[in-house]
Design a protein around this motif. Structure first.
Motif, PDB file in Angstrom:
ATOM      1  N   ALA A  43       0.672  -1.233   0.140  1.00 42.29           N
ATOM      2  CA  ALA A  43       0.399   0.149  -0.293  1.00 42.29           C
ATOM      3  C   ALA A  43       1.157   1.379   0.141  1.00 42.29           C
ATOM      4  N   ARG A  45       2.837   1.924  -2.539  1.00 40.36           N
ATOM      5  CA  ARG A  45       3.925   2.839  -3.089  1.00 40.36           C
ATOM      6  C   ARG A  45       2.684   3.725  -3.117  1.00 40.36           C
ATOM      7  N   GLY A  46       3.631   4.801  -3.171  1.00 41.23           N
ATOM      8  CA  GLY A  46       2.183   5.640  -4.094  1.00 41.23           C
ATOM      9  C   GLY A  46       0.629   5.389  -3.509  1.00 41.23           C
ATOM     10  N   GLY A  47      -0.009   5.788  -2.546  1.00 42.44           N
ATOM     11  CA  GLY A  47      -0.881   4.896  -2.316  1.00 42.44           C
ATOM     12  C   GLY A  47      -1.366   5.712  -0.688  1.00 42.44           C
TER      13      GLY A  47
ATOM     14  N   HIS B 111      -4.607  -6.565   4.132  1.00 43.07           N
ATOM     15  CA  HIS B 111      -4.521  -5.558   3.455  1.00 43.07           C
ATOM     16  C   HIS B 111      -3.115  -5.466   2.366  1.00 43.07           C
ATOM     17  N   SER B 112      -2.561  -6.415   2.293  1.00 43.71           N
ATOM     18  CA  SER B 112      -1.940  -6.482   1.473  1.00 43.71           C
ATOM     19  C   SER B 112      -1.812  -8.297   0.996  1.00 43.71           C
ATOM     20  N   ARG B 346      -6.967   6.760  -4.419  1.00 43.11           N
ATOM     21  CA  ARG B 346      -5.202   6.795  -4.642  1.00 43.11           C
ATOM     22  C   ARG B 346      -4.620   5.664  -4.455  1.00 43.11           C
ATOM     23  N   PRO B 347      -4.743   4.432  -5.392  1.00 42.00           N
ATOM     24  CA  PRO B 347      -3.834   3.144  -4.979  1.00 42.00           C
ATOM     25  C   PRO B 347      -3.251   3.046  -4.950  1.00 42.00           C
ATOM     26  N   PRO B 348      -2.738   2.013  -4.084  1.00 41.78           N
ATOM     27  CA  PRO B 348      -1.352   1.936  -4.657  1.00 41.78           C
ATOM     28  C   PRO B 348      -0.592   1.269  -6.381  1.00 41.78           C
ATOM     29  N   ILE B 349       0.338   2.060  -6.354  1.00 44.37           N
ATOM     30  CA  ILE B 349       0.924   2.293  -8.201  1.00 44.37           C
ATOM     31  C   ILE B 349       2.425   1.743  -8.376  1.00 44.37           C
ATOM     32  N   CYS B 351       5.934   2.625  -9.431  1.00 44.48           N
ATOM     33  CA  CYS B 351       6.296   3.644  -8.677  1.00 44.48           C
ATOM     34  C   CYS B 351       6.954   4.066 -10.697  1.00 44.48           C
ATOM     35  N   LEU B 381      -0.019  -5.138  -9.280  1.00 47.13           N
ATOM     36  CA  LEU B 381      -0.284  -3.417  -9.744  1.00 47.13           C
ATOM     37  C   LEU B 381      -0.577  -3.571 -10.775  1.00 47.13           C
TER      38      LEU B 381
END
Lengths: 193, 590
Positions: A43, A45-47, B111-112, B346-349, B351, B381
């Motif tokens: 989470a 990573r830019g989230g 969560h992950s 704003r999801p994780p993305i 880099c 992702l």
């Protein structure tokens, strides 16, 4: 003996974890119990990320919605996203900038303008700060999170000396002067309002 | 003794060195990874530490060290224990010598993670003890005791923290680091360590006969507590117990289950003093099932009758709502204010400059109608880029890909897997696919490190967990040894070359392998790589949006709606190759 609950929100990579560490260390300096919880792993990573810190907390680390005494928002949009955590009468210290989330471009989603975001924050006790400019003044844009902490320190039930000691414990020694300068610039910005 | 503000996993790691751990192995997985990362960074105690290639390998290494008398720990996330389940179940039969702790971190709310399975089931399944901490301090204290418990009962001990223990923080009292060191010595005893049928039948009987002693040893630790305060009670386990303590009224009894197996007589004596009992635990209803077996004429509330959620993670508000359902609280002390609606997510993305994005882009260009099985890693992702069609567990990209290819499906199959995941459980899938003639392309996204969990080294990296140099393995060599004849390596930053190789693979039959090799952009930056940023020439930009669809967080729009590159740019240069107008150029080179 309820805790003073602080929610720090922002974008992965902006330094919410360091900010929460400093508050936790300041609690140690003062001998106050503290609980916290933060976002790690994928989470990050830019989230969108959140750190909870409960000053005086002795039970679980999660702040229930509607209970935070203070929100520190490193991004305006993220401040609005987590606004429901703030209690009635709580305060917000917000960085006056927002990064447009990539899905806005890839999925052509509407992006609220600054005025709309400020409108959502509404009638709260809001302190807006230009952390980027103050971090640049301190010497490096990377210390925006510490500028924000300096400003937020006016709202925390912790002594300035404890916070400065906590900064010293939490950052690499060679960056201490830079970070303390950032802290002072943020703290003084609140006084000059 | 010292008090420090520590992350749960850091406190757990410190407990390991206080308990005198001699051997630690594991495979990274959120939320467990920081335990070994902390151990390998500390300098207070010297002992053997390795990041293994998967959880089964890690488990067996640590088990063997325990057989040699060492205090050993193996760490993983909950789904990793599925991979290590084979040795786990039988190691309960063989038993252990040195204290052996199996840390398996659960992730309620995923969560992950790919599921919300409960590690405590495995402890019950294997008939071994399980410790389930309710706070960071308790996690520390329990782990200090876990090694001695394991030695006392001669069994592996499962230690099950959850995300909100691993990644929460508190002011923690630490003890002294142990100065005791052991050297391993293996004592041959085939009846113990060779589980042929004649031996294992005896070992199973011994395991069963140990159980009363195990129950007593667990109770004697004092982590299971009960206080009678009224005719209604709440029974809780894990971090849910902390949430209960925040909201429980003074006249309601409280029982906390920190360790398993539960002593049934003790629990029954408590339950029978109450009219109503509510059981609150995240994950599976392990405590509740046991309690319902014992409760006679007592009204029980829990997951099994809908009073407590069966999935997700809890909070003080969740627990209060359950207490209201059980009639323990008249109303919840918490409001539930609604979040502001309509905000962009704003999801994780991936880099800025991540080579995975470039590779996914190229795959989509060459295989617009492809089916894309993928795997567990940052590259999951790629879902947001439309290049991840399946993910189930580590290594399954290759096998799901070959299964689809053999099913009669005619669209081309292009599977993606990371370097660490390929080494974890991907190799067997490739061997199987090649040998059985699966028509597919496998792309190994080789960024030289296990990135998602925090950049742990793997055999592609060229150094061990302790930073000792080691010979990096050859992915090309492994793939050829698996029988693949088409094995090509590309640099995803070279879009033209990558597209050519993908087209060549598309034209060939059989199982083709492309290794997309480019260091993780984060580790590259840390090791000093600076490429120089790119910028958009606003006069040349036609605002067509091609670069924006690439989905790099370094690319946005300016006030005139034209593309603009921000300071996240790492200089990979792929967007410059994508731009049809040649409007993206290296900064300062117009």
């Amino acid at each position: 003996m309820s805790s003073f609950d602080v929610l720090i929100v922002g974008i992965g990579g902006q330094g919410t974890i360091l900010a929460s560490n400093v508050i936790g260390e300041a609690c140690l300096v003062e001998g106050i119990p503290v609980r916290g919880v933060e976002t790690h792993g994928m989470a990050q990573r830019g989230g969108s990320v959140e750190s909870h810190v409960r000053i005086g907390g002795v039970h679980g680390p999660l702040i229930p919605p509607g209970r935070a005494d203070l929100m520190i928002a490193l991004d305006l949009l993220e401040g609005v996203r987590y606004l429901h955590y703030l209690k009635a009468g709580g305060s917000i210290v917000a960085n006056d900038q927002t990064v447009v989330p990539t899905p806005v471009y890839t999925q052509k989603l509407p992006m609220p303008a600054r005025d709309e975001l400020l409108g959502s924050l509404g009638e709260r006790d809001l302190f807006l700060i230009d952390a980027a400019a103050l971090a640049a003044e301190a010497g490096n844009p990377i210390v925006q999170n510490v500028v924000m902490l300096g400003a937020a320190s006016r709202y925390l039930p912790l002594k300035e000396s404890s916070m400065r000691e906590a900064v010293a414990r939490s950052v690499p020694a060679k960056t201490l002067d830079l970070n303390l300068k950032a802290f002072d610039l943020g703290r003084n910005a609140v006084r000059s309002e | 003794m010292a008090k420090r503000y520590l992350l749960g996993n850091e406190a757990i790691a410190h407990a390991c060195i206080e308990a005198g751990v001699d051997f630690a192995s594991g495979y990274p997985g959120t939320p467990s990874s920081e335990v070994i990362d902390t151990l390998r960074a500390q300098r207070e105690r010297e002992f053997y530490i390795e990041w293994s290639v998967n959880e089964k390998v890690a488990y067996e290494n640590a088990l063997a060290a325990s057989w040699c008398g060492l205090r050993s720990i193996v760490t993983m996330k909950h789904v990793g224990l599925n991979v290590a389940a084979d040795p786990l179940l039988t190691s309960a039969y063989t038993g252990v010598e040195g204290g052996f702790v199996v840390l398996s971190a659960d992730d309620p709310y995923a969560h992950s993670s790919q599921n919300e399975q409960d590690t405590r089931r495995y402890a019950h399944f294997a008939k071994i003890p399980c410790m389930n901490p309710s706070s960071v301090q308790e996690a520390h204290d329990m782990l200090c005791d876990a090694f001695a418990l394991s030695e006392e009962v001669g069994l592996p001990v499962i230690f099950r923290p959850t995300t909100r223990i691993c990644h929460s923080k508190g002011d923690i009292d630490l003890g002294e680091v142990s100065s005791e060191h052991r050297t391993g010595a293996f004592v041959k005893d085939p009846r113990q360590y060779v589980v042929i049928p004649a031996h294992t039948r005896v070992l199973h009987k011994i395991l069963n006969e140990k159980q009363p002693m195990v129950r007593k040893a667990v109770m004697d630790l004092g982590y299971n507590t009960a206080e009678v305060r009224g005719d209604m009670a709440v029974v809780a386990s894990g971090i849910a117990a902390s949430y209960v303590q925040e909201v429980i009224p003074d006249n309601v009894s409280f029982m906390k289950i920190g360790c398993f197996p539960i002593d049934g007589d003790w629990m029954q004596a408590f339950v029978q003093q109450h009219r109503v009992v509510l059981v609150v635990e995240e994950g599976a209803p392990i405590v509740e099932e046991r309690l319902r077996q014992l409760a006679c004429g007592v009204e029980v509330f829990g997951q099994m009758n809908g009073a407590v959620p069966k999935e997700g993670e809890f909070s003080p508000a969740t627990v209060a709502a359950s207490m209201v359902r059980a009639g323990i609280l008249p109303a919840s002390p918490f409001e539930s204010p609604a979040p502001v609606a309509g905000l962009p997510p704003r999801p994780p993305i991936l880099c800025a400059g991540c080579a995975h994005r470039a590779m996914f882009y190229a795959i989509k260009r060459v295989f617009p109608d492809g089916i894309f099985p993928s795997d567990i890693g940052c590259y999951t992702l790629g879902l947001q880029l439309g290049t991840v069609d399946t993910t189930i567990c580590m290594g399954a990209s290759v096998t799901v890909g070959s299964g689809i290819a053999h099913s009669g499906e005619t669209h081309p199959v292009v599977a993606t897997i990371g370097d660490s995941t390929f080494l974890h459980t991907g190799i067997q899938g490739l061997l199987n696919a090649v040998y059985n003639g699966a028509e597919m392309t496998l792309v190994i996204l080789d960024n030289r490190i296990t990135a998602m969990t925090g950049h742990q080294p793997n055999p592609c990296t060229g150094e061990t967990a302790m930073g000792e140099p080691s010979v990096p393995i050859s992915l090309e060599g492994i793939c050829r040894a698996c029988g693949a004849s088409f094995v090509e390596t590309v640099d995803p930053y070279d879009l033209t070359g990558t597209l050519q190789t993908l087209k060549a693979a598309k034209a060939r039959s059989g199982t083709k392998v492309i290794i997309a090799k480019q260091a993780c952009v984060i580790t590259a930056r840390r090791s000093g790589v600076r490429r120089g940023r790119y910028a958009v020439d606003p006069e040349a930009c036609t605002a067509c949006g091609a670069c924006l669809r690439f989905g790099c967080p370094a690319i946005g729009r300016d006030a005139d709606d034209k593309a603009a590159i921000n300071d996240l740019c790492s200089g990979c240069g792929v967007c410059a190759e994508i731009c049809p107008s040649g409007a993206i150029v290296k900064e300062g080179r117009k």
